[in-house]
Motif scaffolding. Structure first.
Motif, PDB file in Angstrom:
ATOM      1  N   PHE A  92     -71.246  14.140  10.187  1.00  0.00           N
ATOM      2  CA  PHE A  92     -71.178  12.692  10.412  1.00  0.00           C
ATOM      3  C   PHE A  92     -72.503  12.049  10.017  1.00  0.00           C
ATOM      4  O   PHE A  92     -73.536  12.331  10.629  1.00  0.00           O
ATOM      5  CB  PHE A  92     -70.884  12.404  11.895  1.00  0.00           C
ATOM      6  CG  PHE A  92     -70.685  10.944  12.175  1.00  0.00           C
ATOM      7  CD1 PHE A  92     -69.476  10.329  11.895  1.00  0.00           C
ATOM      8  CD2 PHE A  92     -71.708  10.174  12.703  1.00  0.00           C
ATOM      9  CE1 PHE A  92     -69.290   8.978  12.151  1.00  0.00           C
ATOM     10  CE2 PHE A  92     -71.536   8.823  12.961  1.00  0.00           C
ATOM     11  CZ  PHE A  92     -70.311   8.230  12.683  1.00  0.00           C
ATOM     12  N   PRO A  93     -72.468  11.241   8.957  1.00  0.00           N
ATOM     13  CA  PRO A  93     -71.306  10.973   8.105  1.00  0.00           C
ATOM     14  C   PRO A  93     -70.961  12.186   7.246  1.00  0.00           C
ATOM     15  O   PRO A  93     -71.806  13.038   6.989  1.00  0.00           O
ATOM     16  CB  PRO A  93     -71.778   9.785   7.250  1.00  0.00           C
ATOM     17  CG  PRO A  93     -73.261   9.953   7.188  1.00  0.00           C
ATOM     18  CD  PRO A  93     -73.667  10.495   8.529  1.00  0.00           C
ATOM     19  N   GLN A  94     -69.722  12.242   6.810  1.00  0.00           N
ATOM     20  CA  GLN A  94     -69.256  13.361   5.999  1.00  0.00           C
ATOM     21  C   GLN A  94     -69.991  13.402   4.665  1.00  0.00           C
ATOM     22  O   GLN A  94     -70.117  12.390   3.973  1.00  0.00           O
ATOM     23  CB  GLN A  94     -67.756  13.225   5.731  1.00  0.00           C
ATOM     24  CG  GLN A  94     -66.886  13.566   6.923  1.00  0.00           C
ATOM     25  CD  GLN A  94     -66.636  15.064   7.059  1.00  0.00           C
ATOM     26  OE1 GLN A  94     -66.163  15.716   6.140  1.00  0.00           O
ATOM     27  NE2 GLN A  94     -66.962  15.604   8.229  1.00  0.00           N
ATOM     28  N   CYS A  95     -70.482  14.579   4.308  1.00  0.00           N
ATOM     29  CA  CYS A  95     -71.145  14.735   3.023  1.00  0.00           C
ATOM     30  C   CYS A  95     -71.223  16.221   2.669  1.00  0.00           C
ATOM     31  O   CYS A  95     -71.016  17.083   3.523  1.00  0.00           O
ATOM     32  CB  CYS A  95     -72.556  14.130   3.041  1.00  0.00           C
ATOM     33  SG  CYS A  95     -73.713  14.969   4.169  1.00  0.00           S
ATOM     34  N   GLY A  96     -71.498  16.492   1.406  1.00  0.00           N
ATOM     35  CA  GLY A  96     -71.670  17.861   0.954  1.00  0.00           C
ATOM     36  C   GLY A  96     -70.388  18.570   0.593  1.00  0.00           C
ATOM     37  O   GLY A  96     -70.422  19.730   0.154  1.00  0.00           O
ATOM     38  N   CYS A 147     -67.938  12.362  15.196  1.00  0.00           N
ATOM     39  CA  CYS A 147     -68.975  11.373  15.469  1.00  0.00           C
ATOM     40  C   CYS A 147     -70.289  12.102  15.708  1.00  0.00           C
ATOM     41  O   CYS A 147     -70.331  13.337  15.689  1.00  0.00           O
ATOM     42  CB  CYS A 147     -68.600  10.493  16.663  1.00  0.00           C
ATOM     43  SG  CYS A 147     -68.141  11.400  18.165  1.00  0.00           S
ATOM     44  N   GLY A 148     -71.370  11.371  15.921  1.00  0.00           N
ATOM     45  CA  GLY A 148     -72.662  12.020  15.981  1.00  0.00           C
ATOM     46  C   GLY A 148     -73.510  11.726  17.183  1.00  0.00           C
ATOM     47  O   GLY A 148     -74.658  12.172  17.261  1.00  0.00           O
ATOM     48  N   PRO A 174     -72.859  23.213  19.375  1.00  0.00           N
ATOM     49  CA  PRO A 174     -73.822  22.393  18.626  1.00  0.00           C
ATOM     50  C   PRO A 174     -73.156  21.645  17.472  1.00  0.00           C
ATOM     51  O   PRO A 174     -72.258  22.167  16.809  1.00  0.00           O
ATOM     52  CB  PRO A 174     -74.828  23.433  18.105  1.00  0.00           C
ATOM     53  CG  PRO A 174     -74.740  24.557  19.089  1.00  0.00           C
ATOM     54  CD  PRO A 174     -73.287  24.616  19.475  1.00  0.00           C
ATOM     55  N   ASN A 175     -73.578  20.421  17.261  1.00  0.00           N
ATOM     56  CA  ASN A 175     -73.112  19.575  16.151  1.00  0.00           C
ATOM     57  C   ASN A 175     -71.693  19.042  16.325  1.00  0.00           C
ATOM     58  O   ASN A 175     -71.228  18.279  15.475  1.00  0.00           O
ATOM     59  CB  ASN A 175     -73.151  20.337  14.813  1.00  0.00           C
ATOM     60  CG  ASN A 175     -74.481  20.965  14.527  1.00  0.00           C
ATOM     61  OD1 ASN A 175     -75.520  20.337  14.737  1.00  0.00           O
ATOM     62  ND2 ASN A 175     -74.470  22.210  14.062  1.00  0.00           N
ATOM     63  N   PHE A 176     -70.999  19.434  17.414  1.00  0.00           N
ATOM     64  CA  PHE A 176     -69.572  19.117  17.496  1.00  0.00           C
ATOM     65  C   PHE A 176     -69.306  18.015  18.506  1.00  0.00           C
ATOM     66  O   PHE A 176     -69.212  18.248  19.704  1.00  0.00           O
ATOM     67  CB  PHE A 176     -68.797  20.369  17.873  1.00  0.00           C
ATOM     68  CG  PHE A 176     -67.342  20.353  17.474  1.00  0.00           C
ATOM     69  CD1 PHE A 176     -66.781  19.288  16.787  1.00  0.00           C
ATOM     70  CD2 PHE A 176     -66.520  21.425  17.781  1.00  0.00           C
ATOM     71  CE1 PHE A 176     -65.454  19.284  16.415  1.00  0.00           C
ATOM     72  CE2 PHE A 176     -65.184  21.447  17.412  1.00  0.00           C
ATOM     73  CZ  PHE A 176     -64.649  20.366  16.732  1.00  0.00           C
ATOM     74  N   GLN A 177     -69.192  16.778  18.012  1.00  0.00           N
ATOM     75  CA  GLN A 177     -68.778  15.644  18.831  1.00  0.00           C
ATOM     76  C   GLN A 177     -67.615  14.931  18.135  1.00  0.00           C
ATOM     77  O   GLN A 177     -67.601  14.822  16.910  1.00  0.00           O
ATOM     78  CB  GLN A 177     -69.927  14.649  19.033  1.00  0.00           C
ATOM     79  CG  GLN A 177     -71.113  15.198  19.814  1.00  0.00           C
ATOM     80  CD  GLN A 177     -72.180  15.779  18.928  1.00  0.00           C
ATOM     81  OE1 GLN A 177     -72.408  15.316  17.821  1.00  0.00           O
ATOM     82  NE2 GLN A 177     -72.835  16.826  19.396  1.00  0.00           N
ATOM     83  N   VAL A 178     -66.667  14.471  18.925  1.00  0.00           N
ATOM     84  CA  VAL A 178     -65.526  13.739  18.366  1.00  0.00           C
ATOM     85  C   VAL A 178     -65.251  12.494  19.199  1.00  0.00           C
ATOM     86  O   VAL A 178     -65.678  12.392  20.353  1.00  0.00           O
ATOM     87  CB  VAL A 178     -64.248  14.613  18.311  1.00  0.00           C
ATOM     88  CG1 VAL A 178     -64.429  15.792  17.367  1.00  0.00           C
ATOM     89  CG2 VAL A 178     -63.848  15.083  19.702  1.00  0.00           C
ATOM     90  N   CYS A 179     -64.520  11.560  18.606  1.00  0.00           N
ATOM     91  CA  CYS A 179     -64.167  10.305  19.287  1.00  0.00           C
ATOM     92  C   CYS A 179     -62.847  10.449  20.037  1.00  0.00           C
ATOM     93  O   CYS A 179     -61.893  11.035  19.527  1.00  0.00           O
ATOM     94  CB  CYS A 179     -64.009   9.186  18.262  1.00  0.00           C
ATOM     95  SG  CYS A 179     -65.492   8.764  17.326  1.00  0.00           S
TER      96      CYS A 179
END
Length: 284
Positions: A92-96, A147-148, A174-179
């Protein structure tokens, strides 16, 4: 952040109507205060979260098929302006990842990877992230926008609060959040309804928050339990009549409205359940 959904303990106060007492029970579970309904299992553990109803794998549907946006030159990769060292892509934001892929959390360590994106929109049933549209992840059996910042309000349409996802070991991933997903519990299609990937239902929290999660197939006035969930548009209630107590699926309704049909009244709970300031209850 604590987000406990309606439980028999939190809805002990009941609504009395003639000889029948109704109280809400087991609409959902905490999404971020325990390991309940962990979104995925430790690949090394080989165990399925016990609270997930067991069912045969659904047949493949169009929403599970990867989105094909490739050209002759191959799919374009969305560049990352700022990527954590060693990370394969950005959540978040999506990239790569290519335009037809989504960056998703791969395991309990929070490692990320690019996977082919699917077609199921946010809130719809899923069996894995590969069935969900780009930028969403399969959590609680439905697609959730990534989300972040846990605790913050998500800005995407039809989303609520960003919350931390925990694994089967109850530890934050780690790194894992959602709405969370904003949905109308009365609407049987609010969380995608029933598809080959399962059934999505809208659940309501004590604080009036809503979210989509995997539901069951029990119909209006059928018995229900923690592992035998009600279908879309319904809530599992405790009904006491003549000294006998049963758990029964009842239709959600808006208090003061004619949701239950002619001559029928929507009964609110002893402790009012309100979504955006509007009180909800159940039909008789």
């Amino acid at each position: 952040m604590s987000r406990a959904f309606l439980t028999s303990a939190s809805r002990a106060t009941s609504v009395t109507s003639a000889a029948t007492v109704i109280s809400a029970v087991l609409v959902g579970v905490s999404a971020c205060s325990s390991s309940d309904r962990a979104p995925f299992e430790d690949p090394d553990a080989g165990a399925t979260p016990s609270e997930q109803p067991q069912q045969a794998a659904p047949s493949k549907s169009s929403q599970d098929e990867p989105v094909n946006t490739e050209s002759d030159a191959g799919p374009a990769v969305v560049p990352c302006a700022d990527l954590t060292p060693g990370a394969a892509c950005g959540l978040f934001p999506q990239c790569g990842c290519a335009a037809n892929e989504t960056c998703d959390v791969a395991d309990l360590s929070g490692a990320v990877r690019c996977i082919a994106a699917g077609r199921a929109p946010m809130g719809s049933p899923c069996t894995s992230t590969a069935g969900c549209v780009r930028g969403t992840s399969c959590v609680f059996g439905t697609c959730h926008a990534l989300c972040g910042n846990a605790g913050a309000t998500c800005t995407e349409a039809k989303t609520g609060t960003c919350f931390q996802v925990k694994g089967t070991n109850a530890a934050p991933i780690p790194n894992f959040q959602v709405c969370s997903v904003k949905c109308d519990p009365r609407d049987a299609t609010a969380c995608g309804g029933s598809t080959a990937a399962g059934t999505g239902v809208c659940v309501v929290g004590d604080d009036g928050s809503t979210d989509c999660q995997k539901g069951g197939t029990r119909a209006d006035h059928q018995s229900c339990s923690a592992t035998d969930d009600c279908g879309p548009g319904l809530v599992c209630t405790t009904v006491t009549s003549g000294g006998t107590t049963t758990n029964t699926c009842r239709r959600w309704c808006q208090v003061g409205k004619s949701d239950c049909g002619s001559g029928k009244t929507c009964s609110g709970f002893g402790t009012a359940v309100k979504i955006d300031g509007i009180e909800y209850g159940v039909c008789p």
